[in-house]
Design a protein around this motif. Structure first.
Motif, PDB file in Angstrom:
ATOM      1  N   ASN A 167       0.799  -1.218   0.000  1.00 18.12           N
ATOM      2  CA  ASN A 167       0.000   0.000   0.000  1.00 18.12           C
ATOM      3  C   ASN A 167       0.838   1.278   0.000  1.00 18.12           C
ATOM      4  OD1 ASN A 167      -2.559  -1.294  -0.032  1.00 18.12           O
ATOM      5  ND2 ASN A 167      -2.280  -1.751   2.141  1.00 18.12           N
TER       6      ASN A 167
ATOM      7  N   THR B 116      -9.996 -12.879  -6.340  1.00 18.53           N
ATOM      8  CA  THR B 116     -10.697 -11.809  -5.626  1.00 18.53           C
ATOM      9  C   THR B 116     -12.127 -12.246  -5.302  1.00 18.53           C
ATOM     10  OG1 THR B 116      -9.367 -10.188  -6.811  1.00 18.53           O
ATOM     11  CG2 THR B 116     -11.344  -9.365  -5.726  1.00 18.53           C
ATOM     12  N   LYS B 120     -14.176 -12.643  -1.767  1.00 13.76           N
ATOM     13  CA  LYS B 120     -15.450 -11.967  -1.497  1.00 13.76           C
ATOM     14  C   LYS B 120     -16.519 -12.958  -1.032  1.00 13.76           C
ATOM     15  CE  LYS B 120     -14.998  -8.203  -4.876  1.00 13.76           C
ATOM     16  NZ  LYS B 120     -15.534  -7.689  -6.156  1.00 13.76           N
ATOM     17  N   ARG B 123     -15.869 -14.058   2.507  1.00 14.78           N
ATOM     18  CA  ARG B 123     -16.235 -13.031   3.480  1.00 14.78           C
ATOM     19  C   ARG B 123     -17.752 -12.995   3.653  1.00 14.78           C
ATOM     20  NH1 ARG B 123     -18.021  -7.866   3.688  1.00 14.78           N
ATOM     21  NH2 ARG B 123     -17.089  -6.471   5.228  1.00 14.78           N
ATOM     22  N   ARG B 155      -7.497 -10.637   5.003  1.00 17.53           N
ATOM     23  CA  ARG B 155      -8.330  -9.433   4.946  1.00 17.53           C
ATOM     24  C   ARG B 155      -9.796  -9.765   5.180  1.00 17.53           C
ATOM     25  NH1 ARG B 155      -6.594  -6.183  -0.469  1.00 17.53           N
ATOM     26  NH2 ARG B 155      -4.349  -6.289  -0.163  1.00 17.53           N
ATOM     27  N   GLU B 278     -13.183  -3.457  -6.069  1.00 15.58           N
ATOM     28  CA  GLU B 278     -12.036  -4.202  -5.585  1.00 15.58           C
ATOM     29  C   GLU B 278     -12.118  -4.506  -4.095  1.00 15.58           C
ATOM     30  OE1 GLU B 278      -8.226  -3.340  -7.607  1.00 15.58           O
ATOM     31  OE2 GLU B 278      -9.245  -1.541  -8.269  1.00 15.58           O
ATOM     32  N   LYS B 279     -13.032  -3.843  -3.407  1.00 12.85           N
ATOM     33  CA  LYS B 279     -13.164  -4.117  -1.974  1.00 12.85           C
ATOM     34  C   LYS B 279     -13.865  -5.453  -1.774  1.00 12.85           C
ATOM     35  CE  LYS B 279     -12.941   0.544  -0.274  1.00 12.85           C
ATOM     36  NZ  LYS B 279     -13.706   1.534  -1.055  1.00 12.85           N
ATOM     37  N   LEU B 280     -13.558  -6.078  -0.642  1.00 16.98           N
ATOM     38  CA  LEU B 280     -14.048  -7.438  -0.429  1.00 16.98           C
ATOM     39  C   LEU B 280     -15.556  -7.520  -0.225  1.00 16.98           C
ATOM     40  CD1 LEU B 280     -11.234  -9.112   1.670  1.00 16.98           C
ATOM     41  CD2 LEU B 280     -11.999  -9.688  -0.627  1.00 16.98           C
ATOM     42  N   ASP B 281     -16.198  -6.376   0.067  1.00 18.63           N
ATOM     43  CA  ASP B 281     -17.654  -6.444   0.228  1.00 18.63           C
ATOM     44  C   ASP B 281     -18.401  -6.103  -1.068  1.00 18.63           C
ATOM     45  OD1 ASP B 281     -16.985  -3.824   0.138  1.00 18.63           O
ATOM     46  OD2 ASP B 281     -18.049  -3.228   1.966  1.00 18.63           O
ATOM     47  N   ALA B 282     -17.639  -5.877  -2.142  1.00 20.15           N
ATOM     48  CA  ALA B 282     -18.286  -5.486  -3.398  1.00 20.15           C
ATOM     49  C   ALA B 282     -18.763  -6.711  -4.167  1.00 20.15           C
ATOM     50  CB  ALA B 282     -17.338  -4.642  -4.243  1.00 20.15           C
TER      51      ALA B 282
END
Lengths: 336, 464
Positions: A167, B116, B120, B123, B155, B278-282
Motif C-alpha cells: 500500500n 478476488t 469476497k 467473506r 483481509r 475491488e473491496k471485499l464487500d463489493a
C-alpha cells in the motif's frame, strides 16, 4: 524455441479459427454474394469481435466489388485477410527501447486482470536476452501478492525488482526507482501499475500522478506508456483505449491471451479507431510467450488460414514476410 | 454498465412510440436495430439471433398490432425476453445443501477475477451466514497466486489452507477437503488457476479436481467486459466441469454487459453473483429483472411508477408537481420531497430506474450516495421560520447562526443546503420550460446543467 510451445500454439489456433473459417466456408462455398450472404458475413466478422463499424466497412467494400458474383470461400478469405491486414499494417510497429535513454522508462497500464505483470516479466526476459540491462518496478502496491508475483519474475529473469511496502505510494516508488535505475545506468525500466477500470476517475488520477512525479526527476519520462489489453475483451476495449489514451497518453498496445479461443478482432477495431501501434502480443504464460505483432499473420489467422501460415513458416523463412520478426515462430504466434 | 445498450434500445423504441399502428416492416426494422445494438453490446451472436427471433414472432402477432400503443407493447416483449435471457425473475442463491465441508469450485480464464471473487464469497458466507470458511488456492501456475489468496483470506477474516510448495492442484484439493473435515469447516472454497478453455491438459486437471471433490457449486467467473468469446468459454467450461452458476465480475466498469446475456443461454446455469469493485464487500446478488429494466432504458419506468404509487402521498405529489410546473419551489416543498424519497428507498436505486440517468450516475462516479445528508437537511429546514422556508433569500448571517444552533448543524451546512436549493430551483425552472413532453423526449438528463453535472455542482450527489 521449444517445440512444445509451437505445437501447443498450433493446436490452439486450429480450434480458435475453426468457427470463423468454418462459418465462411458454409456461407460462401459456391454461392452468390447476395444481401443475405453479406449479412451473414457481417455477423461472422462481428462474432470475431471486429466491431460493427469495421465489419460494416469490410462488407461495404465487398458489396461494391463482388455483389451478385459467384464467389468461393477462398476468394472471400483472401479478400477479407487483405482488407484486415491493410487496416493493421500501419500499427504493426515493433517495440524498440531508445538506446539514448538510460533508462528508457516504460509505464505499463491497463484494467484489472489483463496481464500487466506477466507482460513485464516477459519483457524483462525478452530485452534482457538482447543484452539490455532491465529493471522492474513493483508499482502494483494494491493487489494482494502482486509484488511477490513480480519478484518471482525477477528471479526467473535475473532483472532486479524495486519494491516498496504494501500500500505504499506508487508514485513515490516510481520516482525512487527511476533515480536508482539512472544511477545504475539501466537501459530499460519497466514500471508495473495496479489494474484499474478506466471509468474510476480517482484511480486514473493516481496514474497521472505517477507520471507527474516521475517527471520531477526526468521530464521526458515515461518514454513509453503501454496499455495491456486482454484479447477476450469485447467492444469495451474501445472505451478503455480512449480513456487511457486521453488521461495518460498511451503510446502503444500489448495484446495478451491470444493463445485462447478469442480471436482478438477488437485489435482491428482499435487500429481503425485510434491507429495506436500494437507492439507485442502474448501467447502463453511462459517467459518466451511474447512476440512482436505481425499484421499479415494476424489477419490470416483471423479469417481462418492460420494453420497454413504456420505450416509454411515451418519451412525455412521465405523472406517475403514481415520484416520485424526474423524467427519463424513469430508468425505463428500472431493470430488468435 | 448497461447505459450504452440502454441508450441504443430506447432510441429504437422512441422511434416506434412516435407511430400509431405498427406494420410488420416496422417491427422488422426495429428488430434489426435491436440486433445491432445487442451485437454492439457484445451479446453473443447465437444468443442475439435466438432472442430476436423470439421477439419478432411475438411482436408481429396480434398482441402488438391490436394494442393501443404498439411501441410500448414491443418494448414490453423485449423486456420480458431480456429477463428470460438473463435467467428469469429473482436472484438465485448459492446452493450450500451438501454435507459439510461443502466444496465450492471456482473456475475461469486467466484474469477474470477468480481469486478476488473467492475472497469476497468467503467473506460473505462468513459474515452473513456465520459459516466457517476455508480458502484454498489450487493455482500452482501463476507466481505468488497462493500467497495472494492467503493475503485475501486474512483481509476477509477467514482461514486459508497452509501453502505446501510442490503439491499438485489435485493434491492440494485433497488436503483442503481433509483439513475441512478434520477441523469442522462448513465451506471449502477451491480457487483454481486461470486456464484457457482450449488447454486440454489444464481442463483435464480441473476435471480431476472436480471428480475428487464433487463440489456443490462449480462457479464460472466471467469478466463483464468479455466479447464474443464468452460463448466459447462458457461452452468449454460447461462441457468439461458442468457449471452450476456464473459470477460476473467488473460490473462496475462501463462495459455494455452483453456477456451477462449470453451466459445463461449457453450454460443453462444462472448468474448468481456480481462483483462490482475491488473491496471485499463489493459482491452482490444478480437480479435479472432489474438489469433487464436498465438495459431497456424504459422498462423500469413502470416499476418506478408502481413503486411511487405505492408509497407516495398522492395529494402531496400532485401539489408538488404543480409547483414544479409553475417553476415555484420552496424549502417546504424540498422537505416534502425528502419525506417522499425516504419512503421510496435508496436514491441510487431510484436513479437506476430512471431513463437518461446514466450520465448522472457517471458524473457521480464511484461515490456512494449518502442519504444521511437528507436527514440533516430535514432538521435544518424544520428549524426555519415559515417565512424563511417560503423565501429562502431572506436567510442571512444571523438567521443562519440561529438555524444552525436550532438544528444542531453548522453554518457551512446551511450554506450548502441553500446553494443546493438554488440549483434545484433553477432546475425546476428548466423543467417548467421544457414541459412534460420535452421531459419524456429528452429524459431527465435534459434537466441537468450543461456538461452533465448533477445539480449542486462539484460532483456532489444531488440533494446531498
Amino acid at each position: 524455441m521449444a517445440l512444445g510451445f509451437f505445437s501447443r500454439l498450433k493446436a490452439g489456433l486450429s480450434r480458435s479459427t475453426q468457427k470463423l473459417s468454418g462459418g465462411i466456408a458454409s456461407v460462401f462455398t459456391r454461392r452468390k454474394l447476395d444481401d443475405q450472404a453479406l449479412e451473414e458475413l457481417e455477423d461472422l466478422l462481428i462474432s470475431a469481435d471486429l466491431g460493427p463499424s469495421v465489419a460494416e466497412k469490410v462488407i461495404e467494400s465487398f458489396r461494391r466489388s463482388k455483389f451478385g458474383k459467384e464467389v468461393t470461400d477462398e476468394e472471400v478469405r483472401e479478400a477479407l485477410a487483405d482488407e484486415i491486414a491493410q487496416i493493421l499494417q500501419p500499427v504493426a510497429i515493433p517495440f524498440e527501447p531508445d538506446p539514448e535513454r538510460k533508462p528508457h522508462v516504460v509505464l505499463v497500464v491497463g484494467v484489472n486482470g489483463t496481464g500487466k505483470t506477466t507482460t513485464i516479466g516477459k519483457m524483462a526476459r525478452f530485452y534482457g536476452e538482447q543484452g539490455k540491462k532491465v529493471m522492474m518496478v513493483a508499482g502494483d502496491t494494491f493487489r494482494a501478492a502482486a509484488v511477490e508475483q513480480l519478484q518471482v519474475w525477477g528471479e526467473r529473469t535475473g532483472a532486479p525488482v524495486i519494491a516498496g511496502k504494501p500500500n505504499a505510494d506508487a508514485a513515490g516508488l516510481a520516482f525512487e526507482a527511476l533515480k536508482r535505475a539512472t544511477a545504475e545506468k539501466a537501459d530499460l525500466l519497466l514500471v508495473d501499475t495496479a489494474g484499474r477500470l478506466h471509468n474510476k476517475s480517482a484511480l486514473m488520477e493516481e496514474l497521472a500522478k505517477i507520471i507527474r512525479v516521475m517527471r520531477k526527476f526526468d521530464e521526458t519520462a515515461p518514454h513509453s506508456v503501454l496499455l495491456v489489453l486482454d484479447a477476450t475483451t469485447g467492444q469495451n476495449a474501445v472505451e478503455q483505449v480512449r480513456v487511457f489514451k486521453e488521461l495518460v497518453n498511451v503510446t502503444g498496445l500489448v495484446v495478451t491471451k491470444l493463445d485462447g479461443s478469442a480471436r482478438g478482432g477488437i485489435v482491428v477495431a482499435l487500429a481503425d479507431a485510434f491507429g495506436l501501434p500494437v507492439h507485442l502480443v502474448g501467447v502463453g504464460e511462459q517467459a518466451e510467450d511474447l512476440r512482436p505483432f505481425s499484421a499479415e499473420a494476424f489477419a490470416h489467422g483471423l479469417v481462418g488460414d492460420s494453420i497454413k501460415v504456420i505450416e509454411r513458416e515451418d519451412a525455412p523463412a521465405e523472406g517475403a514476410e514481415n520484416t520485424s520478426s526474423p524467427t519463424p515462430e513469430d508468425h505463428g504466434a500472431q493470430p488468435g | 454498465m448497461f447505459e450504452t445498450l440502454s441508450g441504443k434500445l430506447s432510441g429504437v423504441f422512441d422511434g416506434l412510440a412516435k407511430r400509431g399502428a405498427l406494420s410488420e416492416a416496422d417491427v422488422t426494422e426495429a428488430m434489426r436495430e435491436v440486433r445491432l445494438a445487442m451485437l454492439d453490446a457484445d451479446v453473443a451472436l447465437p444468443v442475439v439471433k435466438d432472442f430476436v427471433n423470439k421477439v419478432r414472432e411475438r411482436a408481429v402477432g396480434h398482441e402488438v398490432l391490436d394494442s393501443i400503443s404498439p411501441g410500448q407493447a414491443v418494448a414490453k416483449i423485449v423486456n420480458d425476453a431480456l429477463i428470460d435471457a438473463l435467467g428469469g425473475a429473482g436472484a438465485v442463491p448459492l446452493n450450500l445443501n451438501a454435507v459439510p465441508p461443502v466444496p465450492i469450485l471456482m473456475v475461469g480464464l486467466q484474469g477474470s477475477g477468480k481469486t478476488t471473487t473467492s475472497g469476497k464469497i468467503a467473506r460473505r458466507l462468513a459474515q452473513r451466514e456465520r459459516k466457517k470458511v476455508l480458502l484454498a488456492s489450487l493455482d500452482t501456475q501463476r507466481p505468488a497466486a497462493q500467497l495472494q489468496l492467503a493475503q485475501l483470506a486474512e483481509r476477509a477474516g477467514v482461514a486459508s489452507l497452509p501453502i505446501i510448495a510442490g503439491q499438485t492442484p489435485v493434491e492440494i484439493a485433497q488436503r483442503a477437503m481433509e483439513v475441512g473435515r478434520r477441523e469442522g469447516y462448513d465451506i471449502v472454497i477451491l480457487d483454481t488457476a486461470g486456464r484457457l478453455s482450449i488447454d486440454e491438459a489444464l481442463m483435464d486437471e480441473v476435471r480431476a479436481i472436480r471428480a475428487e471433490t464433487s463440489p456443490a457449486e462449480t462457479l464460472l467467473v466471467v469478466d463483464a467486459m468479455t466479447g464474443q468469446d464468452a460463448v466459447n468459454t462458457a461452452k468449454a467450461f460447461n462441457e468439461a466441469v458442468g457449471v452450476t452458476g456464473v459470477v460476473m465480475t467488473r460490473m462496475d466498469g462501463d462495459a455494455r454487459g452483453g456477456a451477462a446475456l449470453s451466459m445463461r443461454a449457453i450454460t443453462g446455469a444462472p448468474i448468481k453473483l456480481t462483483g462490482s469493485g475491488e473491496k471485499l464487500d463489493a459482491l452482490e446478488e444478480f437480479h435479472p429483472e432489474r438489469v433487464a429494466g436498465r438495459i431497456l432504458g424504459l422498462g423500469d419506468i413502470a416499476g418506478l411508477v408502481e413503486k411511487a404509487a405505492d408509497t407516495l402521498d398522492h395529494e402531496e405529489s400532485e401539489k408538488l408537481a404543480l409547483k414544479m410546473m409553475q417553476g415555484k419551489f420552496d424549502l417546504d416543498d424540498y422537505a416534502a420531497q425528502i419525506r417522499q424519497i425516504n419512503k421510496m428507498g435508496s436514491i441510487s436505486g431510484i436513479l437506476g430506474m430512471l431513463p437518461g440517468m446514466g450520465k448522472l450516475k457517471d458524473a457521480l462516479g464511484d461515490k456512494e450516495l449518502d442519504t444521511s445528508v437528507l436527514t440533516r437537511h430535514q432538521a435544518i429546514i424544520s428549524s426555519m421560520t415559515r417565512a424563511e422556508r417560503r423565501q429562502p433569500s431572506i436567510i442571512k448571517a444571523s438567521r443562519k447562526k440561529r438555524i444552525a444552533a436550532g438544528s444542531g448543524t453548522t453554518v457551512q451546512e446551511i450554506n450548502r443546503l441553500l446553494k443546493q436549493y438554488d440549483a434545484m430551483a433553477s432546475m425546476m425552472k428548466r423543467f417548467s420550460k421544457l414541459g412534460v413532453k420535452g421531459l419524456m423526449r429528452q429524459g431527465l438528463s435534459a434537466l441537468m446543467p450543461k456538461g452533465g453535472r448533477p445539480p449542486g455542482g462539484g460532483g456532489r450527489p444531488p440533494f446531498g
